[in-house]
Write a protein that holds these residues in place. Structure first.
Motif: not given
Length: 134
Positions: A53-64
């Protein structure tokens, strides 16, 4: 192997019963809202393969949990914005449901995209891919 006390499907169902779920058309309508932060929990390979999704922040599940916690040395400022609505998503809504339930337990207000990125694409939501022209 001993039977599990609780299955993954049961965990997801319990999480969904107590969190805010956003329907795909509703999030598509919010995609350009500056007060909405969309957070993509998927693995980097999923994002490369299917887009994002354009503009979505990527935060891998393992670090959230660590990125959201302001007392963590891994905290990310994106999660400290006042007045923002945070909407998490994964591919199908399972990981994001579990994530949002956990964050809710931590005291962090968030919602999730009920049916995930796969429904986003099916509903015609905008999709970006690495290498797209800006």
């Amino acid at each position: 192997m001993q039977p599990l006390k609780t299955s993954a499907a049961q965990l997801v169902a319990a999480a969904r019963a107590r969190i805010e779920e956003i329907e795909t058309p509703d999030l598509i309508a919010m995609v350009d809202d500056p007060d909405v932060v969309i957070v993509d929990l998927r693995d980097p390979r999923e994002r490369q393969r299917t887009g994002y999704i354009p503009g979505a922040f990527h935060a891998p599940r393992g670090m959230i949990e660590f990125w959201v916690d302001p007392e963590s040395p891994y905290h990310k400022d994106v999660f400290a914005q006042e007045g923002k609505k945070y909407v998490f998503h994964c591919a199908s809504g399972w990981r994001s449901a579990l994530t949002v339930a956990t964050l809710q337990d931590m005291g962090f207000a968030a919602a999730h995209l009920k049916d995930g990125f796969s429904a986003w694409e099916k509903h015609g939501g905008p999709v970006a891919r690495d290498g797209d022209a800006a």
